[in-house]
Design an enzyme around this catalytic site. Sequence first.
Site, PDB file in Angstrom:
ATOM      1  N   GLY A   1       0.814  -1.216   0.000  1.00 51.87           N
ATOM      2  CA  GLY A   1       0.000   0.000   0.000  1.00 51.87           C
ATOM      3  C   GLY A   1       0.843   1.260   0.000  1.00 51.87           C
TER       4      GLY A   1
ATOM      5  N   ASN B   1      -3.095   4.481  11.787  1.00 50.01           N
ATOM      6  CA  ASN B   1      -3.596   5.214  12.932  1.00 50.01           C
ATOM      7  C   ASN B   1      -4.384   4.298  13.859  1.00 50.01           C
ATOM      8  OD1 ASN B   1      -2.833   7.955  13.219  1.00 50.01           O
ATOM      9  ND2 ASN B   1      -3.908   8.454  11.319  1.00 50.01           N
TER      10      ASN B   1
ATOM     11  N   LYS C   1      -1.723  10.122  20.225  1.00 50.99           N
ATOM     12  CA  LYS C   1      -2.120  10.347  18.829  1.00 50.99           C
ATOM     13  C   LYS C   1      -3.622  10.109  18.666  1.00 50.99           C
ATOM     14  CE  LYS C   1      -1.374  11.138  14.426  1.00 50.99           C
ATOM     15  NZ  LYS C   1      -0.974  10.247  13.349  1.00 50.99           N
TER      16      LYS C   1
ATOM     17  N   SER D   1      -6.321  13.288   6.880  1.00 51.76           N
ATOM     18  CA  SER D   1      -6.664  12.355   5.796  1.00 51.76           C
ATOM     19  C   SER D   1      -8.113  11.863   5.906  1.00 51.76           C
ATOM     20  CB  SER D   1      -5.688  11.172   5.768  1.00 51.76           C
ATOM     21  OG  SER D   1      -5.718  10.469   6.996  1.00 51.76           O
TER      22      SER D   1
ATOM     23  N   GLU E   1     -11.620   6.035   7.984  1.00 48.72           N
ATOM     24  CA  GLU E   1     -11.088   5.195   9.073  1.00 48.72           C
ATOM     25  C   GLU E   1     -11.821   5.433  10.387  1.00 48.72           C
ATOM     26  OE1 GLU E   1      -6.820   6.186   8.937  1.00 48.72           O
ATOM     27  OE2 GLU E   1      -6.492   4.049   8.673  1.00 48.72           O
TER      28      GLU E   1
END
Length: 299
Positions: free
Chosen positions: A8, A97, A175, A245, A257
Amino acid sequence: MTSVVVIGPGSIGGAVAGALAVAGHDPLLAVRTSFDQLIVRGPDVSIDQPANCLTDPTAGQRADVVFLAVKAHQTAGARAWLDAFVGQGTMLVICQNGVEHIDRVTPMVAEGAVLVPAVVALPASRSAPGNISIGGKSRLTIPSGEAGSAVAELFAGSFLDIKLSEDWTTDAWIKLMLNAASGGICTLARTNNTVFQDAEVLDLATAVMREVAVVGRAEGARLAEDLPERIMAGMTERAGGHMSSIVVDRINGVPTEWDARNAVVLRLAERHGIDAPLNRVLTTLIRVGEPDGHDGSMT
Ligand SMILES: NC(=O)c1ccc[n+]([C@@H]2O[C@H](COP(=O)([O-])OP(=O)(O)OC[C@H]3O[C@@H](n4cnc5c(N)ncnc54)[C@H](OP(=O)(O)O)[C@@H]3O)[C@@H](O)[C@H]2O)c1
């Protein structure tokens, strides 16, 4: 020579491949969409070189090191690549993530593979297949130890900094606090991070983060009480119009996501009997905006 594969090579995988190339490796790029040249530009890098792409998983062979850089919900779709490249002793670095890297990937790989979760701090975007722009400093944070050191060694001399963490769980939750709050709010508002200059939005993001931190602490992360305020202060100071993103995916009408970045908070909160009402509202509203009722499960 160490055989290295990137599954990817989009924004992050392409940047990782570029860093590997700078460090003297020739990574094999496992792609859906083939391209001839790998072009990576950023403050500390400018490369344009032939890309070593493979589109057929059945032609893949066990590799020494594999980087998985598909979006979290695309992981199951990349299963054929994992079957081809990951075997006994393969180091699989999961560049995604969220906080569930290991749980997500373990059922999909051969026993004996060494899984290395990475927190990705790398502002990258892709204008066309193989054409990557990096907007700032690039870092992967991975657990310290033998595997971590071997991964760091691969990038020696490149622009990609590898931080070896003694407390990866805490790094990943820091994060996630940012992703769940900032990414979630910007996804619903369809905007970039300048929105946090609005005091009410800033308060909301801080409150969402406080809830995430409670769950993170229950999961073992060491998150200071004033961390939400400090993260948001840093964000408003640096708000340079960055668009996450997940917001780009929402605007482009493709699945996001949201499961790995938002629903995860509720999933883990439930495990500990914690209520997270703001995150429930945010997650529900993001979910109903997914195209074709995409339920966040992996495809
Ligand atoms: N971009 C950032 O700035 C950033 C920053 C921090 C963290 N992250 C995280 O990094 C991870 C990767 O994100 P990204 O931004 O790099 O996503 P991306 O640009 O969409 O790249 C994903 C890549 O995976 C490819 N892919 C998907 N399914 C595949 C399959 N079955 N076989 C082969 N290739 C497949 C896509 O191919 P196609 O070309 O066919 O679509 C694309 O090249 C995510 O977890 C994201 O949240 C991103």
